[in-house]
Design an enzyme around this catalytic site. Structure first.
Site, PDB file in Angstrom:
ATOM      1  N   LYS A 191      50.623  85.903 146.164  1.00 37.81           N
ATOM      2  CA  LYS A 191      51.705  87.268 145.232  1.00 37.81           C
ATOM      3  C   LYS A 191      51.488  87.811 146.007  1.00 37.81           C
ATOM      4  O   LYS A 191      52.462  88.700 146.754  1.00 37.81           O
ATOM      5  CB  LYS A 191      51.192  87.617 143.926  1.00 37.81           C
ATOM      6  CG  LYS A 191      52.350  86.966 142.628  1.00 37.81           C
ATOM      7  CD  LYS A 191      51.627  86.811 141.276  1.00 37.81           C
ATOM      8  CE  LYS A 191      52.862  85.812 140.697  1.00 37.81           C
ATOM      9  NZ  LYS A 191      51.908  85.733 139.291  1.00 37.81           N
TER      10      LYS A 191
ATOM     11  N   GLN B 198      48.347  89.121 135.203  1.00 36.29           N
ATOM     12  CA  GLN B 198      48.699  87.489 134.949  1.00 36.29           C
ATOM     13  C   GLN B 198      47.823  86.732 133.666  1.00 36.29           C
ATOM     14  O   GLN B 198      46.725  87.121 133.105  1.00 36.29           O
ATOM     15  CB  GLN B 198      47.770  87.004 136.679  1.00 36.29           C
ATOM     16  CG  GLN B 198      47.789  85.583 136.736  1.00 36.29           C
ATOM     17  CD  GLN B 198      48.689  85.536 137.485  1.00 36.29           C
ATOM     18  OE1 GLN B 198      49.934  85.671 138.567  1.00 36.29           O
ATOM     19  NE2 GLN B 198      49.366  84.042 136.913  1.00 36.29           N
TER      20      GLN B 198
ATOM     21  N   ASP C 294      57.847  91.396 135.607  1.00 36.13           N
ATOM     22  CA  ASP C 294      57.357  89.769 134.375  1.00 36.13           C
ATOM     23  C   ASP C 294      58.460  89.722 133.843  1.00 36.13           C
ATOM     24  O   ASP C 294      58.872  89.060 133.011  1.00 36.13           O
ATOM     25  CB  ASP C 294      55.535  89.697 134.232  1.00 36.13           C
ATOM     26  CG  ASP C 294      55.709  88.606 134.742  1.00 36.13           C
ATOM     27  OD1 ASP C 294      56.037  87.688 135.852  1.00 36.13           O
ATOM     28  OD2 ASP C 294      54.081  88.671 135.218  1.00 36.13           O
TER      29      ASP C 294
END
Ligand code: NAD
Length: 296
Positions: free
Chosen positions: A54, A98, A121
């Site tokens: 990422k 994460q 997200d």
């Protein structure tokens, strides 16, 4: 019928190009560089790989990447304090924590402490509610990537019968909402669904997000249907470690009209959509028009 392969790797490259173009314009015309902060708690090897990837792609598209690596034993209040700092940092337009988090941390609490406008997200409860009511939101990256590929392949999805196998909060449910938003008739199937083969046989679009290797055989697929395989399963075959999806690719490709491979299908689109969401968040934060084709 032999299915057309929907090449997620190639499509993700075009999404990244679009993102890079928008980033360049934001810099030139407005002096703004979008920034993505990624928070990793602990040393989960798969998470470390994702975070590295990422960060690399964020920088490659011209954005700023801020990585925060915390010890596995980090107390919850320390993590929440970091998120609060990032929420208030104008250089940070997107925040991603994460998952999974170590067991002592409350994932819901942590995710819901992110500013919804920076929740790239799309897991914050506000974004879930906005998506569910058809309002502008941050959309979870994996289902957004699936939707983009379906739109690219079909144009309009209106009136199509779609079956989503799996009802998780991060894939199945938001996928179903997005398909509904594009006027599909949507069925969500799950572990308790009666006669799954029959349910799948009705579908023009099948999205498999289960986490069971090669669970869907070709005989379940309607002739000419589009199959989107979200599953990533590591199995041993002929003494080698291989990645397979949730559908049995060879037999499904015989019946489907189009299908995503694993690897090289949904996977690459997920990170591309994270970058897209970061640009979208940056544009919204600065009251600028949103990039076309990068949102739901
Ligand atoms: P999850 O475990 O949270 O959810 C799985 C869902 O499958 C559940 O809702 C369950 O009801 C359903 N299910 C389980 N057994 C079933 C059965 N026999 N029949 C029908 N439904 C059944 O998983 P998830 O997080 O949604 O992920 C699903 C898969 O997608 C995993 O393989 C994961 O690795 C993969 N994934 C890929 C990406 C990507 O970027 N490509 C992103 C997220 C998840």
């Amino acid at each position: 019928m032999t299915a057309q392969i929907i090449d997620g790797k190639a499509f993700a490259a075009t999404v990244r190009e679009k993102v890079a173009g928008h980033v360049a314009r934001l810099k030139e015309e407005h002096g703004i560089t979008p920034g993505l902060a990624v928070v990793l708690v602990g040393e989960d090897p798969a998470s470390q790989v994702y975070v590295r990837s990422k960060g690399k792609q964020t920088v490659e598209t011209g954005m700023n990447s801020y990585e925060h690596k915390l010890d596995a034993s980090t107390p919850e209040d320390e993590l929440l304090a970091l998120i609060d700092k990032l929420n208030n940092d104008p250089a940070v337009h997107g925040i991603l924590v994460q998952l999974p988090l170590p067991g002592h941390l409350n994932e819901d609490l942590v995710i819901n402490s992110i500013d919804p406008a920076k929740d790239v997200d799309g897991f914050h409860i506000s974004n879930v509610g906005l998506l569910g009511t058809g309002q502008k939101s941050m959309v979870p990256c994996t289902p957004l990537g699936c939707l983009m590929m379906l739109r690219e392949y079909h144009g309009s999805l209106s009136g199509m019968d779609a079956v989503v196998i799996g009802r998780s909060n991060i894939v199945g449910k938001p996928m179903a909402q997005l398909l509904l938003g594009d006027s599909c008739t949507v069925t969500i199937a799950h572990s308790r669904t009666k006669d799954l083969p029959e349910v799948v046989r009705r579908a023009d679009i099948v999205v498999a997000a289960v986490g069971r290797p090669e669970m869907v055989p070709g005989e379940w697929i309607k002739e000419g249907a589009t199959v989107i395989d979200v599953g990533i399963n590591r199995i041993e075959r002929d003494g080698k470690n291989v990645l397979v999806g949730d559908v049995d690719f060879p037999s499904c490709a015989e019946r489907a009209g189009a299908i995503t491979p694993v690897p090289g299908g949904v996977g690459p689109m997920t990170i591309a959509c994270l970058l897209a969401n970061t640009v979208t968040a940056c544009c919204r934060a600065n009251g600028l028009s949103e990039p076309e084709g990068l949102t739901a």
